[in-house]
Design an enzyme around this catalytic site. Structure first.
Site, PDB file in Angstrom:
ATOM      1  CB  SER A  54      -0.946   0.031   1.259  1.00  0.00           C
ATOM      2  OG  SER A  54      -0.223   0.101   2.318  1.00  0.00           O
ATOM      3  CG  ASP A  57      -2.331   5.449   7.856  1.00  0.00           C
ATOM      4  OD1 ASP A  57      -1.323   4.982   8.481  1.00  0.00           O
ATOM      5  OD2 ASP A  57      -2.992   5.353   6.743  1.00  0.00           O
ATOM      6  CG  HIS A  96      -0.565   4.086   4.348  1.00  0.00           C
ATOM      7  ND1 HIS A  96      -1.286   3.523   5.290  1.00  0.00           N
ATOM      8  CD2 HIS A  96      -0.108   3.278   3.497  1.00  0.00           C
ATOM      9  CE1 HIS A  96      -1.112   2.007   5.068  1.00  0.00           C
ATOM     10  NE2 HIS A  96      -0.528   1.870   3.933  1.00  0.00           N
TER      11      HIS A  96
END
Length: 378
Positions: free
Chosen positions: A134, A355, A358
């Site tokens: 990802s 998060d 990312h």
């Protein structure tokens, strides 16, 4: 292992601020056009590219610091149709914008500003592919936004085929692709369950047909429990319930390196490996031991070094890459990204989860792609 790799090869062996405002008014927002001014700015970008190619010989672009630049970001994320809800920080309520106003400044040179038209023109008729997890998806979408901002009226079509997602800029014949692969090496269903095979790589047939391919793996190597997508790991003839994960990472990466040496034709394909992308859940790493995530971070770390140094995985990557005989460029984004504890979505995503792995789009990964562009034009 060599036989498995051989089988995978069988089919074929400071610009001034006013000028920048002019640029963005034409390319990013495209409200009204002055062809002469646009061409003038593109002339400046061309001269920058020429200057860059001369400077590159003596400059390490990965050594530097983050500096404020009011001409950033390079595009308005609200105008980009490609951003997944995990990375769309402004859409999901991030109140500060300071994180968007930094550019990467190497110590001994100036990076060329990303020029999407030049990028597409140089790669006309070619295929560029990100291969990885990802984090690769994150960077792929950043590149799509950068290109879309440069050619907002371009005819772009989308294709999805199994593990491959493609955006084709039809006016240039350029395919910008993503191949989902958490480990690069294979996971296979067998009678005993799902087996991670450290010495097997069978997707190379497609990868070696690309003109530019950017590889990445790391994020999943320490996943365990329900998030772990395998039940056993095979190391040579041994099938194990588990093993030292850093050693497994090294072995899997070495299999990929042998594939590069055996299968890649460097006259056709440029191979790039994206360095380890850092996360920011432990403030001890940047001398704030009471901080447990990136949720309140709004500014980068000053200077050029990260207090805790490089992660172990970064040394493994550099060691394995040093053993590859064919040209492989390390997109060495680790340290510059470690300095950007402010660049993550934190809770500003559709799921409201924290998060710190990312990156917001627009944001830090635009610089990764600026560095990718700088490599390609040198």
């Amino acid at each position: 292992m060599d036989s498995l790799i051989t089988r995978s090869c069988s089919s074929s062996n400071s610009l001034f601020f006013i000028a920048l405002l002019v640029f963005f008014s034409h390319l990013s927002f495209a409200s009204c056009s002055d062809h002469h001014d646009l061409e003038s700015f593109r002339g400046i970008l061309k001269r920058e590219s020429t200057k860059w190619r001369k400077q590159k010989q003596t400059c390490d672009v990965y050594q530097g610091s983050w500096v404020l630049d009011d001409s950033y970001p390079l595009y308005d994320s609200l105008d980009c149709p490609f951003i997944r809800k995990e990375f769309d920080c402004i859409k999901y309520g991030r109140p500060d914008r300071f994180y968007l106003k930094y550019k990467w400044q190497p110590n001994d040179c100036d990076l060329p500003r990303f020029d999407g038209i030049d990028f597409l023109t140089r790669l006309k008729g070619k295929k560029i592919m990100f291969v990885g997890d990802s984090v690769s998806l994150n960077q792929w979408q950043s590149l799509l936004c950068l290109l879309h901002a440069s050619v907002p009226r371009s005819n772009i079509t989308q294709e999805n085929n199994g593990s491959v997602s493609s955006m084709i800029f039809q006016d240039y014949g350029v395919s910008v692709m993503l191949f989902s692969s958490h480990y690069l090496v294979d996971i296979e269903e067998e009678d005993i369950g799902r087996v991670l095979k450290l010495d097997s790589l069978k997707n190379g047939e497609l990868w070696k047909e690309m003109d530019v391919v950017i590889f990445n793996t790391w994020l999943w190597w320490y996943r365990s429990g329900p998030k772990q997508p395998w039940d056993y790991v095979q190391d040579g003839e041994s099938i194990l319930k588990d093993m030292d994960r850093m050693e497994a990472f090294r072995k899997g990466l070495t299999t990929w390196a042998k594939w590069v040496n055996s299968c890649v034709n460097p006259t056709k394909t440029k191979v790039i490996f994206q360095g380890i992308s850092p996360s920011h859940y432990n403030g001890t790493e940047w001398n704030e031991p009471d901080v447990t995530n990136c949720g309140k971070e709004t500014q980068p770390i000053n200077g050029s070094s990260y207090p805790s140094g490089l992660p172990r995985a970064a040394y493994v990557v550099k060691d394995v890459l040093s053993q590859i005989e064919k040209p492989v460029h390390l997109l060495d984004i680790t340290t510059l990204s470690q300095l950007r504890k402010d660049g993550h979505p934190s809770s500003y995503n559709a799921f409201r989860g924290m998060d710190c792995t990312h990156w917001c789009i627009a944001g830090v990964q635009d610089t990764w792609n600026q560095l990718l562009y700088a490599f390609l034009i040198s």
